[in-house]
Design a protein around this motif. Structure first.
Motif, mmCIF file in Angstrom:
data_model
loop_
_atom_site.group_PDB
_atom_site.id
_atom_site.type_symbol
_atom_site.label_atom_id
_atom_site.label_comp_id
_atom_site.label_asym_id
_atom_site.label_seq_id
_atom_site.Cartn_x
_atom_site.Cartn_y
_atom_site.Cartn_z
ATOM 1 N N UNK A 92 -50.524 27.414 -20.781
ATOM 2 C CA UNK A 92 -48.996 27.583 -20.356
ATOM 3 C C UNK A 92 -49.244 27.497 -18.636
ATOM 4 N N UNK A 95 -49.774 24.127 -17.377
ATOM 5 C CA UNK A 95 -48.811 23.191 -17.257
ATOM 6 C C UNK A 95 -47.546 23.749 -16.370
ATOM 7 N N UNK A 96 -47.462 24.781 -15.916
ATOM 8 C CA UNK A 96 -46.607 25.450 -15.032
ATOM 9 C C UNK A 96 -46.969 25.263 -13.821
ATOM 10 N N UNK A 437 -46.967 23.422 -8.110
ATOM 11 C CA UNK A 437 -45.477 23.288 -7.467
ATOM 12 C C UNK A 437 -44.987 22.104 -7.933
ATOM 13 N N UNK A 438 -44.508 21.151 -7.080
ATOM 14 C CA UNK A 438 -43.736 20.144 -7.717
ATOM 15 C C UNK A 438 -44.238 19.072 -8.607
ATOM 16 N N UNK A 439 -45.788 19.354 -8.651
ATOM 17 C CA UNK A 439 -46.409 18.536 -9.644
ATOM 18 C C UNK A 439 -46.734 19.040 -10.758
ATOM 19 N N UNK A 440 -46.085 20.154 -11.188
ATOM 20 C CA UNK A 440 -46.239 20.870 -12.416
ATOM 21 C C UNK A 440 -46.427 20.154 -13.718
ATOM 22 N N UNK A 441 -47.411 20.259 -14.366
ATOM 23 C CA UNK A 441 -47.367 19.528 -15.746
ATOM 24 C C UNK A 441 -47.719 17.957 -15.759
ATOM 25 N N UNK A 442 -48.268 17.580 -14.366
ATOM 26 C CA UNK A 442 -48.474 16.343 -13.991
ATOM 27 C C UNK A 442 -49.912 16.048 -13.805
ATOM 28 N N UNK A 479 -53.371 10.780 -19.642
ATOM 29 C CA UNK A 479 -53.086 11.308 -21.240
ATOM 30 C C UNK A 479 -53.520 10.539 -22.217
ATOM 31 N N UNK A 480 -53.558 9.222 -21.707
ATOM 32 C CA UNK A 480 -54.037 8.382 -22.957
ATOM 33 C C UNK A 480 -55.575 8.248 -22.966
ATOM 34 N N UNK B 137 -44.822 25.418 -26.292
ATOM 35 C CA UNK B 137 -45.529 26.518 -25.388
ATOM 36 C C UNK B 137 -44.806 27.663 -25.378
ATOM 37 N N UNK B 139 -43.929 29.146 -23.062
ATOM 38 C CA UNK B 139 -42.812 29.224 -21.635
ATOM 39 C C UNK B 139 -41.506 28.390 -21.909
ATOM 40 N N UNK B 259 -38.878 24.510 -15.906
ATOM 41 C CA UNK B 259 -40.182 24.716 -14.773
ATOM 42 C C UNK B 259 -39.757 24.382 -13.445
ATOM 43 N N UNK B 261 -41.107 23.598 -10.773
ATOM 44 C CA UNK B 261 -41.886 22.272 -10.368
ATOM 45 C C UNK B 261 -41.191 20.957 -10.768
ATOM 46 N N UNK B 262 -40.615 21.034 -11.836
ATOM 47 C CA UNK B 262 -40.101 19.851 -12.238
ATOM 48 C C UNK B 262 -38.976 19.558 -11.361
ATOM 49 N N UNK B 264 -37.957 20.645 -8.587
ATOM 50 C CA UNK B 264 -38.365 20.069 -7.027
ATOM 51 C C UNK B 264 -38.717 18.753 -7.452
ATOM 52 N N UNK B 265 -39.719 18.572 -8.361
ATOM 53 C CA UNK B 265 -40.234 16.856 -8.080
ATOM 54 C C UNK B 265 -38.902 15.903 -8.419
ATOM 55 N N UNK B 320 -51.862 12.249 -33.738
ATOM 56 C CA UNK B 320 -51.652 11.332 -32.527
ATOM 57 C C UNK B 320 -50.596 10.491 -33.084
#
Lengths: 553, 338
Positions: A92, A95-96, A437-442, A479-480, B137, B139, B259, B261-262, B264-265, B320
C-alpha cells in the motif's frame, strides 16, 4: 437558486481547531491556483486562535517539533490495529507514496465526521511533551487520537508525527498571506519570523512585534535569491553596470556578529554555528553589529575545494583533525547586510562591497575570504570566462547590478545566476521504483547504468526531467517489462536510453561505479539511441579525472 | 482439463470452444460488458446481455450479435452458460459456465454497491471464481454512494456561488450516467460533451430512463454555459475545448482520486472518489459469497490480492490479462470520442 447562495462545499464550512488546520492543509495540498492557496491561508490567519497561528507560521517555515516516534513504530501500531500483514502495508505504501497518507487510508473510517475539536497547539504541545515518554504512553496517545479523527485529520496528524511537512506551500506564500492578514510588508514579515524562536513559548504578538526583532541577536535577514539567466547576456544592457562573481557550489550562508556572539545561518534558516568550529575565531576579529552574506565552502589557500568535501562535514558532530587540515571550511563573503548595527540592505551594491572589502581585510583571517570580483570589459569576455567556471570549482557566474539594493526572496531584474551547461551522459534504465507525492502509483524513480565491456554498471538514480506524458509511457513500459511482483524495486529490461545531466562528479567507494554525481536528472529521453550506444564506465572515469579529483593545494 | 484456460487470446473454454472477453479476434466471443478493454473488435460472433448489445453496436459497428437476459441458460457445445448482473455498468454481466457438474464464474468488472442503473451485483455460487482486482488493496475503501453524490452537489453549489461552471470528468459509459443521477436533485439543465451525448442517445434507445440533457455544440451560446453543470470525458480534460467554460472548476470522478497524489497529478480542483469497481471490502465479500475453492485474480493488484487470499487459506493464483485501463486513460476511447 436564491436560497442556496450560502451553500459552501464541506471544505469551506467554518471550522475550528485541528479540523480547521487539517482542512487548510487539504486545500493547500490539492488546490491548483496560487490565489486559492493564498485565500485559504488568509482566511486561516484571520480566524484561527493566535496560538495555532504561531504554530502554522512555525510549521510552514521549517520549524517542526522533534520526531516523537519512528515510522517503524507507527507502521507497527497501524498494522496491529487493522490486522493486516506488514507486507500488505508495504504494498500500500509503495502505491500511495506517502507514509502518513497510507496510514490515514488504512485505519478504519470513523462514524463521526465531527473530528476531535482540539486545537493544533494542543497536539503539538502533546507531541513535544511525549518526546521523552515511554513507548506505551506514546502508543496510547497516537492510537487514541487516530480513533477519534476523520481521514483528513489523521493524515495531517501523521504528518506532524513523522516530521516531514512538505505540503505544497512555500514559506514565501505563507509570508505573503500573513502579511496581508496583519497588514505589514512581506519583507518585514519575512525578517520578523526569521531566526531563533520557539513556537511553544512565543506569542503571536511577540513574534510579529518590532521590538522582538531587535532583541533577538541571532536574527538573520531574508536572503536575496537570483533567477537563472535564460536570455542572451547582452539583454542585460551595459556590461559596466554589472558586477560579476563566481557562483560557488557550497552552502549559502549568513554570518552575524552581535552582542559579542557569532551566528552562522544556512539559507534554509538552520543555525549552523556549532557545525563549523573554523568560524569561532571570527568572533574576536569582527566588530559587533555586522551581517555578511556568503558561501560556506571548504578551501585551502583561498582556493575552493569540491562540494563533496563539504558533504563529508554536514551532519557530522565530531570533526577529525585531519578534516580540519585537509578541508577547512571558509566563508566566501559577497555582501554586507548590516554594518555598525545598521541595516545596509538599501545601500547600492558598490557601497556595500567597498565596506565589505575593508571589513574582510581588517579581520585578516583565512576563514573569512572575499568572493573575488571578475574583471571584464565586454560581454564576450565574460562568455569566455564563464566557460572556465569548472576549473575554479564554480557552477558558473553571478551577475549583480552595481546599483542594486539587497532585496527579499527571489526577484527578477537585478541579480542573475548564469550557470554553465551541465555534464551529460547517455545511460540505460535498469531499475524502477514508484514515486511519491503527485507521482504516487507511477514508476518514476529510476536507476541508470553505463556499459563496462559486456556488463552494465549502475551509476546513478534520477527522479526528474521527464514530462508527465513521458513518465506515463515509461511507467507502462516498466509494468510490462519487469521481473519482480512484490517490494518497491522492479528490475526492467535494459532498453530505454536517457541522457543524464549532472553538475559535478566525485570519487566514491560507496557506489559500484566508483563515482558519485551531483544533482543528476534526466535531460531527455533518447528514443533515437539503442542500449548498445550508451556511454561507458571509462567515459565516467575520464570525467572524474578531468573534473572530480583535483588534489588539495 | 480446466473449464477455462488462460490463452494468449483471452479466457478460453475448451469444451464450449468459446472465449470470454478475448483481446484478439476469435470465432465465438462472450462479452461481459461494453468497455473497450473487454469488448474488442474483429470477432465473428458476439454473445452479450440485451442492454450491452446496442452499446456494442455503437462502439464496434455491425457484427453478428446475439443477446440474452440474466439467468437464462444457454447451451454452447454442451456447456451451460448464463449471465448474471455484475453491477459495473449498464448491461455488465458475470459469466457462469457449467460443465460436468463443475461451475466457473468469470466476474468481468464489478462493483458490489447498487448504483440503481447497472443492476445489483449478484454473488453466484461456483467452484472456481475469476475475479478482477482493479482496487485490490485495503487503501481503497469507498464512501457510500449517497455521501459522494452529496459532495458533488455541494461542490456544484459552491462553484455556482463563485459564478463558475462545474465541469465533471467522468467516463462516457457508466460513470457519466451515475453523475447525471447524482445531480438530478438539483433540477438543472446538464450539458454534455458530444461523446457522452452519443452514449446517452445509445442508452436511451436501449430503453434506459435517464434525465433530460443538452448537447454542447460549437453553437451553444457561452452565456448558457455560465455557472452551468457540464459532464465531459477524461479525454476532454485540459484541451482547448474546455476554454468555452471559463471561469470553471474541474472535478474528476474516479476511484483513483482516493490517493491525493493522483488528484495532484491530474491537476484538478476536486477529486470525487466514485468508482464502478468494487473496493477492497467489496472484492473480499464477493469472493467469499461465491463459496469458491479456487480464485484466479486478474487485472489490477492481482499479486497482492491473490497473495492475501492464499494467506487467508483460500487457494488463489494471479493471471495476466490485457484488461484494465478504462479507469485510467484509455487510448481507444479517446480516439473514438475525439
Amino acid at each position: 437558486m436564491q436560497e442556496n447562495d450560502d451553500i459552501l462545499p464541506i471544505t469551506a464550512l467554518p471550522q475550528t481547531g485541528f479540523k480547521a488546520f487539517a482542512m487548510l492543509v487539504t486545500t493547500l495540498g490539492t488546490s491548483t491556483k496560487t490565489n486559492d492557496k493564498l485565500d485559504a491561508l488568509g482566511k486561516y490567519f484571520n480566524t484561527a486562535p493566535a496560538k495555532d497561528r504561531v504554530w502554522v507560521i512555525a510549521l510552514f517555515s521549517g520549524r517542526r517539533p522533534k520526531r516523537m516516534v519512528s515510522s517503524t513504530l507507527l507502521v507497527q501500531w497501524c498494522v496491529a490495529l487493522i490486522q493486516q500483514p506488514v507486507w500488505m502495508f508495504e504494498e500500500c505504501y509503495h502505491t500511495v507514496g506517502d507514509l502518513a497518507e497510507t496510514i490515514a487510508l488504512l485505519l478504519p473510517e470513523t462514524d463521526t465526521l465531527e473530528g476531535s475539536g482540539k486545537s493544533l497547539a494542543w497536539y503539538l504541545e502533546q507531541v513535544s511533551r511525549l518526546e521523552k515518554a515511554d513507548e506505551a504512553d506514546r502508543k496510547l496517545f497516537v492510537v487514541n487520537n487516530w480513533l477519534e479523527m476523520n481521514r483528513e485529520e489523521r493524515f495531517v496528524f501523521n504528518k506532524l508525527l513523522t516530521g516531514g511537512f512538505r505540503i505544497g506551500v512555500s514559506q514565501k506564500m505563507m509570508v505573503n498571506a500573513l502579511a496581508k492578514s496583519v497588514e505589514l510588508e512581506p519583507s518585514v514579515i519575512a525578517h520578523r519570523i526569521s531566526g531563533n524562536w520557539n513556537p511553544a513559548t512565543t506569542s503571536f504578538e511577540e513574534l510579529l512585534s518590532e521590538h522582538a526583532a531587535t532583541t533577538d541577536y541571532s536574527k538573520p535577514y531574508p536572503f536575496y535569491l537570483a533567477y537563472q539567466l535564460e536570455d542572451d547576456v547582452s539583454t542585460l544592457g551595459e556590461p559596466h553596470e554589472w558586477q560579476a562573481e563566481w557562483k560557488w557550489d557550497g552552502i549559502r550562508g549568513q554570518l552575524i556578529k552581535r552582542n559579542d556572539q557569532l551566528f552562522v545561518w544556512s539559507r534554509g534558516e538552520e543555525l549552523m554555528t556549532e557545525k563549523f568550529p573554523e568560524y569561532e575565531v571570527l568572533r574576536d576579529l569582527l566588530p559587533n553589529g555586522v551581517a555578511l552574506d556568503g558561501e560556506i565552502i571548504p578551501a585551502v589557500g583561498g582556493q575552493p575545494l569540491p562540494f563533496a568535501l563539504l558533504q563529508t562535514r554536514i551532519g557530522r558532530k565530531n570533526i577529525t583533525k585531519k578534516q580540519l587540515q585537509e578541508a577547512p571550511i571558509c566563508f566566501f563573503c559577497y555582501d554586507l547586510l548590516e554594518y555598525n548595527h545598521e541595516d545596509w540592505r538599501n545601500n547600492p551594491l558598490t557601497e556595500r562591497r567597498a565596506q565589505l572589502e575593508e571589513l574582510v581585510t581588517k579581520a585578516g583571517h583565512t576563514a573569512l575570504q572575499l568572493s573575488p570580483l571578475i574583471f571584464y570589459s565586454t560581454w564576450d569576455d565574460l562568455i569566455e570566462i564563464r566557460r572556465q567556471s569548472r576549473d575554479y570549482y564554480a557552477e558558473g557566474l553571478m551577475l549583480k547590478r552595481k546599483s542594486s539594493a539587497y532585496q527579499v526572496g527571489r526577484k527578477v531584474g537585478d541579480w542573475w545566476k548564469w550557470k554553465v551547461d551541465p555534464f551529460t551522459i547517455d545511460a540505460v534504465m535498469i531499475y524502477a521504483q514508484k514515486g511519491h507525492g503527485r507521482r504516487s502509483n507511477l514508476y518514476t524513480d529510476y536507476t541508470f547504468a553505463v556499459k563496462d565491456g559486456d556488463k552494465l554498471v549502475s551509476f546513478t538514480k534520477a527522479y526528474s526531467g521527464l514530462t508527465d506524458k513521458e513518465f506515463a509511457q515509461v511507467d507502462a513500459f516498466v509494468k510490462r517489462n519487469s521481473l519482480e511482483k512484490f517490494g518497491p524495486v522492479r528490475t526492467v529490461k535494459p532498453e530505454l536510453v536517457f541522457e543524464i545531466a549532472f553538475e559535478g562528479i566525485a570519487a566514491s567507494n560507496r557506489h559500484k561505479s566508483g563515482v558519485a554525481l551531483r544533482f543528476p536528472r534526466i535531460s531527455r529521453w533518447r528514443k533515437d539511441k539503442k542500449p548498445d550506444e550508451i556511454n561507458t564506465l571509462e567515459d565516467l572515469q575520464k570525467m572524474l579525472l578531468l573534473y572530480g579529483q583535483k588534489t588539495v593545494g | 482439463m480446466a473449464l477455462i484456460e488462460f490463452s494468449n487470446r483471452g479466457l478460453y473454454c475448451p469444451p464450449g470452444d468459446f472465449y470470454i472477453d478475448p483481446w484478439k479476434p476469435v470465432n465465438k466471443a462472450v462479452i461481459t460488458h461494453a468497455h473497450s478493454d473487454h469488448a474488442r473488435p474483429g470477432s465473428a460472433y458476439y454473445l452479450c446481455h440485451h442492454l450491452t448489445k446496442p452499446l456494442l453496436q455503437a462502439r464496434l459497428g455491425d457484427n453478428n450479435y446475439e443477446s440474452s437476459g440474466w439467468h437464462e441458460p444457454i447451451s454452447i457445445n454442451g456447456v451451460k452458460l448464463s449471465l448474471h448482473p455484475a453491477g459495473h455498468i449498464i448491461g455488465s454481466s458475470q459469466v457462469r459456465v457449467e460443465y460436468n457438474n463443475e461451475v466457473w464464474v468469470v466476474s468481468g468488472d464489478y462493483k458490489t454497491e447498487n448504483d440503481g442503473i447497472s443492476g445489483a451485483f449478484e454473488p453466484v455460487k461456483c467452484h472456481v471464481f475469476i475475479t478482477e482486482s482493479t482496487f485490490g488493496l485495503p487503501i481503497y475503501t469507498w464512501k457510500k454512494q449517497e455521501a459522494i453524490y452529496s459532495d458533488i452537489r455541494q461542490w456544484i453549489m459552491y462553484n455556482k456561488a463563485q459564478k463558475k461552471t462545474s465541469v465533471l470528468i467522468a467516463y462516457s459509459l457508466g460513470k457519466a450516467q451515475r453523475v447525471l443521477n447524482a445531480i438530478a436533485p438539483l433540477n438543472e439543465t446538464v450539458y454534455l460533451h458530444g461523446a457522452i451525448y452519443n452514449m446517452h442517445q445509445a442508452l436511451l434507445s436501449a430503453g434506459l430512463q435517464l434525465p433530460a440533457v443538452e448537447r454542447i455544440t460549437p453553437d451553444t451560446p457561452k452565456e448558457k454555459l455560465r455557472s452551468a453543470i457540464v459532464i465531459a470525458p477524461p479525454s476532454a480534460d485540459g484541451t482547448p475545448w474546455m476554454k468555452r467554460f471559463n471561469p470553471y472548476s474541474v472535478g474528476v470522478c474516479s476511484g483513483w482520486m482516493q490517493v491525493r497524489g493522483n488528484v495532484r497529478r491530474r491537476n484538478v480542483d476536486a477529486g470525487f472518489v466514485l468508482s464502478d469497481h468494487a473496493d477492497w471490502n467489496g472484492l473480499l465479500s464477493a469472493v467469499k459469497a461465491t463459496g469458491a475453492e479456487k480464485v484466479y485474480v486478474t487485472h489490477g493488484f492481482q499479486s497482492a490480492f491473490s497473495r492475501y487470499l492464499n494467506e487467508q487459506g483460500l487457494w488463489s493464483a494471479e493471471v495476466k490479462t490485457e484488461y484494465g485501463g478504462e479507469e485510467e486513460t484509455d487510448e481507444t476511447i479517446i480516439k473514438e470520442e475525439a
